[in-house]
Design a protein around this motif. Structure first.
Motif, PDB file in Angstrom:
ATOM      1  N   GLY A  55      27.937   0.340 -31.452  1.00 22.72           N
ATOM      2  CA  GLY A  55      28.880   0.344 -30.342  1.00 22.72           C
ATOM      3  C   GLY A  55      28.456  -0.533 -29.187  1.00 22.72           C
ATOM      4  N   HIS A  56      27.235  -1.111 -29.283  1.00 28.23           N
ATOM      5  CA  HIS A  56      26.721  -1.979 -28.224  1.00 28.23           C
ATOM      6  C   HIS A  56      26.623  -3.433 -28.685  1.00 28.23           C
ATOM      7  N   GLU A  57      27.286  -3.782 -29.754  1.00 28.20           N
ATOM      8  CA  GLU A  57      27.142  -5.109 -30.358  1.00 28.20           C
ATOM      9  C   GLU A  57      27.458  -6.220 -29.352  1.00 28.20           C
ATOM     10  N   PRO A  58      26.693  -7.325 -29.461  1.00 28.41           N
ATOM     11  CA  PRO A  58      25.792  -7.714 -30.550  1.00 28.41           C
ATOM     12  C   PRO A  58      24.412  -7.072 -30.560  1.00 28.41           C
ATOM     13  N   LEU A  59      24.014  -6.343 -29.499  1.00 30.21           N
ATOM     14  CA  LEU A  59      22.782  -5.572 -29.561  1.00 30.21           C
ATOM     15  C   LEU A  59      22.878  -4.570 -30.719  1.00 30.21           C
ATOM     16  N   THR A 150      18.953  -0.795 -20.742  1.00 28.72           N
ATOM     17  CA  THR A 150      20.234  -1.501 -20.898  1.00 28.72           C
ATOM     18  C   THR A 150      19.997  -2.992 -21.101  1.00 28.72           C
ATOM     19  N   GLY A 151      20.534  -3.818 -20.201  1.00 31.73           N
ATOM     20  CA  GLY A 151      20.527  -5.265 -20.413  1.00 31.73           C
ATOM     21  C   GLY A 151      19.157  -5.899 -20.485  1.00 31.73           C
ATOM     22  N   GLY A 152      18.143  -5.267 -19.885  1.00 30.95           N
ATOM     23  CA  GLY A 152      16.800  -5.827 -19.958  1.00 30.95           C
ATOM     24  C   GLY A 152      16.277  -5.925 -21.374  1.00 30.95           C
ATOM     25  N   THR A 153      16.866  -5.131 -22.281  1.00 30.10           N
ATOM     26  CA  THR A 153      16.434  -5.167 -23.681  1.00 30.10           C
ATOM     27  C   THR A 153      16.576  -6.567 -24.258  1.00 30.10           C
ATOM     28  N   LEU A 154      17.630  -7.274 -23.891  1.00 32.38           N
ATOM     29  CA  LEU A 154      17.838  -8.636 -24.395  1.00 32.38           C
ATOM     30  C   LEU A 154      16.691  -9.542 -23.972  1.00 32.38           C
TER      31      LEU A 154
END
Length: 330
Positions: A55-59, A150-154
Motif C-alpha cells: 500500500g506504500h508502493e513503490p516502497l 516514513t520518507g527517510g526510508t528512501l
C-alpha cells in the motif's frame, strides 16, 4: 469506492504478478512474497533487505536493484511481513558479507525483523539492523513506540545501498545507514483519507474543507485538523514543523513525496512553495526528488522529508542506481 482490483484477498499477489511481468530484472516469488534482484547474491557484497505492509508502493519492492535494496518483503496491505519472508530474503541475498535489515519504526515491523535477525543468525547469516524513525509529527502513535518511519526510508535505502555496492563492510554500511536515519526528518499532510481494498471505504473521516497536519502513512492521526489551506500555507506549516525539530547544519537532500492520490502538477507546485520556505529560512537544498515514492494507497496529500548530507552522503546519493522506481547514472 471504485478500485482497479479483482478481489481484496488477492490484491498483493496480483500486484506481484504484474511486477514480475514488467520487470524481468527482478525475481518475484508471489507465493513466498519476495522481490529479489535477479543477480543476488552478489559475492562479497553486503545485502540490503527491507519490507513492510503493501500500500506504500513503490516502497519497498520498487527500490530493489543495483545501488539500492537486494530484496524486499511485502506484507498484506498496511500489515508487517512475517519473519519467514525476511529469513528467506536474507538467505537469498547473503553473498558472504552479511545482511543489513532496514526497518521502519512500526511495532509489527520491529518485532518481526528482530525475530528474523535471530533466526537468520542461527542459520549462519550475519545481520545488522537500522531503524528509521523520521516523522516529527507525533511520538508514540497508533502503530509505534516512538516516531514513525516514513520518507527517510528512501534516503537510507539509497545511500546505504550505494555504500554496499562500493564494497563497504557490514559495520560500515550499517553505520552509514544509521547516520542517514539520524539526519532525516519528515512531516506529512492529508487532504483525503485512504481506502484499503478490504474496507472499500475511507479509513477515517476527514470532512470536505478540512485537512490533517502530521498524518501517518497508514492514516494514523496527526497533530491537528484545520480548514483547507493554500499550498503556500501548508508548506510554511510543514517546514516550520521540520525545522523546529532539526535545524540543518549542512545542505539537505529534499523529498517532496505524494501520498498516492495527488497529481504531479500539484506536487511540483507544492515543491516550489517548500523551496521558497526553506530558502527564506536559510536552508540550502543540494538535491530534490519530487513524486510518489512512499505512498498511502489513494490518499491525497504530500509529505516532506529532508536529510542533511555531508560530502560523503551526497556522493553516495549521486551514485548510480537501477531499480523499478529510482534510476539514474546508468
Amino acid at each position: 469506492m471504485k478500485q482497479l482490483i479483482n478481489v481484496p484477498e488477492t490484491v498483493v499477489a496480483d500486484a506481484l504478478r504484474g511486477m514480475a511481468a514488467a520487470h524481468p530484472e527482478l525475481t518475484v516469488d508471489v507465493s513466498a512474497r519476495l522481490v529479489v534482484r535477479r543477480d543476488a547474491p552478489v559475492a562479497g557484497k553486503v545485502g540490503l533487505v527491507s519490507g513492510g505492509g503493501s500500500g506504500h508502493e513503490p516502497l519497498h519492492g520498487g527500490f530493489v536493484g543495483p545501488g539500492m535494496l537486494d530484496a524486499a518483503c511485502p506484507g498484506e496491505v498496511f500489515t508487517s511481513p512475517v519473519p519467514d519472508q525476511m529469513v528467506k530474503a536474507a538467505a537469498a541475498v547473503d553473498g558472504g558479507a552479511g545482511v543489513l535489515f532496514v526497518v521502519k519504526n512500526y511495532t509489527g515491523d520491529v518485532l518481526n525483523f528482530d525475530m528474523a535477525a535471530e533466526l537468520a543468525e542461527d542459520e549462519g547469516v550475519q545481520v545488522a539492523k537500522v531503524l528509521v524513525a523520521d516523522d516529527v509529527a507525533v511520538v508514540d502513535s497508533t502503530f509505534t513506540a516512538g516516531r514513525r518511519g516514513t520518507g527517510g526510508t528512501l534516503f537510507v535505502e539509497k545511500i546505504a545501498g550505494a555504500a554496499a555496492d562500493e564494497g563497504a563492510p557490514l559495520d560500515r554500511v550499517a553505520w552509514i545507514a544509521r547516520k542517514v536515519a539520524d539526519s532525516c526528518r519528515s512531516f506529512g499532510v492529508a487532504l483525503t483519507a485512504c481506502t484499503t481494498p478490504a474496507k472499500g471505504s475511507p479509513t477515517f473521516d476527514l470532512p470536505d474543507g478540512e485537512l490533517e497536519l502530521g498524518i501517518g502513512i497508514h492514516g494514523e492521526p496527526g497533530r491537528e485538523r484545520r480548514g483547507m489551506m493554500t499550498a503556500r500555507e501548508i508548506a510554511d506549516a510543514t517546514v516550520d514543523a521540520l525545522l523546529t525539530d532539526l535545524q540543518p547544519t549542512a545542505p539537505v537532500l529534499l523529498l517532496v513525496n505524494g501520498m498516492g492520490g495527488t497529481p504531479l502538477l500539484e506536487l511540483y507546485g507544492f515543491n516550489a512553495e517548500v523551496r521558497r520556505a526553506l530558502d527564506a529560512r536559510g536552508v540550502v537544498v543540494a538535491r530534490t526528488l519530487v513524486g510518489n515514492y512512499v505512498t498511502s494507497l489513494d490518499m491525497a496529500g504530500a509529505s516532506v522529508t529532508f536529510c542533511q548530507a555531508d560530502e560523503e552522503l551526497l556522493r553516495l546519493w549521486d551514485a548510480p542506481v537501477r531499480t523499478a522506481a529510482l534510476r539514474w547514472g546508468v
